[in-house]
Every structure is written in C-alpha cells, then in structure tokens.
Design an enzyme around this catalytic site. Structure first.
Site, PDB file in Angstrom:
ATOM      1  N   CYS A  70      -7.861  74.697 -26.249  1.00 55.41           N
ATOM      2  CA  CYS A  70      -7.829  73.245 -26.112  1.00 55.41           C
ATOM      3  C   CYS A  70      -8.898  72.865 -25.098  1.00 55.41           C
ATOM      4  CB  CYS A  70      -6.441  72.825 -25.627  1.00 55.41           C
ATOM      5  SG  CYS A  70      -6.278  71.065 -25.286  1.00 55.41           S
ATOM      6  N   CYS A 182     -13.366  69.492 -29.558  1.00 56.23           N
ATOM      7  CA  CYS A 182     -11.899  69.424 -29.607  1.00 56.23           C
ATOM      8  C   CYS A 182     -11.483  70.307 -30.774  1.00 56.23           C
ATOM      9  CB  CYS A 182     -11.432  67.987 -29.826  1.00 56.23           C
ATOM     10  SG  CYS A 182      -9.672  67.829 -30.254  1.00 56.23           S
TER      11      CYS A 182
END
Ligand code: DGL
Length: 269
Positions: A70, A182
């Site tokens: 992440c 992302c």
C-alpha cells in the site's frame, strides 16, 4: 517461510501476485484493513495507527517479513515502523525512477492517493531523482481506489467514467509514461492505458517490491524477468470487516490471475 502482505483492501493482492512469482513456496498471510478503507483521504497519523495495528498482527502470527503493499501506508508509516522493526519491512513506492530512466525525454504522470501525493516521502523521492521535481506530475485520484474496491457489477464502467473525467484532462502530448502509485490501480491498468492513449507506458512498483523482498530474505533472484506465476499457493486471508465476502472476492481475483489457493485457515491467530 511466512510473509505478511498488507493493504487497506484488494489492491495489495496485485503485489502478492508479484511476490508469488519469486517466492512460490512461502506461506502468505494477507491482511486487508477493509474496516478502515479507503486510506487515501485519511490523515497520515490515522493511517500510521492502522498500519501499526496490522504490523502487530503479523508479528503475533510469526511472519519472517512484512510487505506494505500500500503506497499510502508506506508513505505514512514505513519510517517509524522500521525504527523498531522485528522483521524486514518492505514498503512499496511509486516506480518513478524506472519511468524517468525509461523515458528520458518525457513527462511522467503519477497517479496516487492524496496521502501519497501530499506526503513528505514523495517529495523526498522526487528530490533524489534527476528530473524528478521537473518532469513528474503527481495527480491525486481521490475516490478511485474506492471504486476498484467495490468490484460490483458496474465498477469498471464507473472507473472508466472517473478516468475520463479526472485523469484524461491531465494527458498532454509530452507524457510518455504513467506511474501507478496506488496498488488498487493495478487492477485497472488496462483502463488507464486505454484512457490515456495507445503510446503511453503504464508502470507499477510490484516487481520491484518482490525483488526487494527476496534481497531482504537472502533469496537469490534467478533471472532478469519475473518467473511465471505458480498454479497453487499457500495463502491465508484476513479482512478486518466483511471477512467472508472479501475473502471470497480475493480468491476470485487470484483465481482469475491463474492462482488457486491451497486451503489454509483464514486467520493464523
Ligand atoms: N492501495 C492503497 C495504496 O497503494 C490505498 C488505497 C486506499 O485505501 O485509498 O495507496
């Protein structure tokens, strides 16, 4: 060998797939913080707290390494976590260096969450890279990870509409590559490519993370290109909310990528 993979949700499964190519025999513990997703518009302090909770869970489960799959959590939490880490922590960063090197004459569009775009970590990364501050154009895509996370009947149409409205206007002739900052966006790399035009390269950081994981664990990396995915994998899934629904979805996504999971207890704790 046990490896913890962490994300707010299904984005981190794309990183898990990359790790599986290099370490097919490891037992993977995937932790998706669905109770608090999306992370992208939260405060960095809050994201850090949730990431620390996930890290503590992994340590209690006896992992040998933790992968922060992440970008948002890496931006907010990797530095303080590493200060007192019991095991190697591998964070994911936007693959800007590769994009700059591969496209020396072009501008680079970086798509990421607001936390990542506004974070000190990105500024530091850009400052370290030749041409970074001048050639990289960061764009915060608030709400895009949320669309990907739903995986309902219309999610791809909604993602396409979002990209047309919010990302397409940033496409100019001098952009040669788009960096996916992302992990959720890895599930729509084809839509991003189609939205921005045929001659643009889409780059993500998953392969780099998998290679760094091998280095930190002392596992030799055999070839320059990523090995093929294994058919079977040992994966335990844990989501902090809607665990059954999310785990089912995760199994479906992994299966669609060619990976069948050998049955493991959902939570090792
Ligand atoms: N997948 C995460 C990332 O790489 C964040 C998505 C979110 O929860 O906003 O940044």
């Amino acid at each position: 060998m046990r490896i913890g993979i962490f994300d707010s949700g299904i984005g981190g499964l794309s990183t898990l797939l990359a790790c599986l190519r290099y370490l097919p025999d490891a037992h993977y513990l995937f932790y998706g913080d669905s109770a608090h997703a999306p992370y992208g518009d939260q405060s960095p302090a809050q994201v850090r707290q949730w990431t620390e909770a996930a890290y503590a869970w992994f340590i209690a489960a006896g992992v040998d390494a933790v992968v922060l799959a992440c970008n948002t959590a890496t931006s907010a939490a990797v530095a303080p976590l590493r200060e007192r880490a019991d095991v190697p922590i591998i964070g994911i960063e936007p693959a800007i260096k590769k994009a700059l090197e591969d496209h020396p004459q072009s501008e680079i569009l970086l798509l990421a969450t607001a936390v990542t775009v506004n974070g000190v970590k990105l500024q530091e990364l850009l400052g370290r890279l030749e041409g970074g501050p001048e050639r990289v154009r960061p764009l915060a895509c608030s709400g895009l990870a949320e669309i990907v996370e739903t995986q309902d009947a219309q999610w791809r149409e909604r993602a396409s509409r979002y990209l047309q409205a919010q990302v397409r206007p940033a496409r100019t002739a001098d952009i040669g590559a788009v960096v996916l900052g992302c992990t959720h966006y890895c599930w729509i790399d084809d839509l991003i490519h189609d939205t921005l035009g045929g001659d643009i390269t889409v780059v993500d950081g998953n392969d780099g993370v998998a290679r760094q994981l091998c280095r930190r664990l002392g596992v030799p990396i055999g070839t320059d290109t990523a090995p093929p995915l294994p058919c079977h994998a040992r994966i335990s899934l844990y989501f902090t909310a809607d665990n059954d629904v999310k785990s089912h979805l995760a199994r479906r996504l992994l299966a669609a990528s060619g990976v069948r999971m050998d049955l493991q207890p959902d939570s090792p704790l």
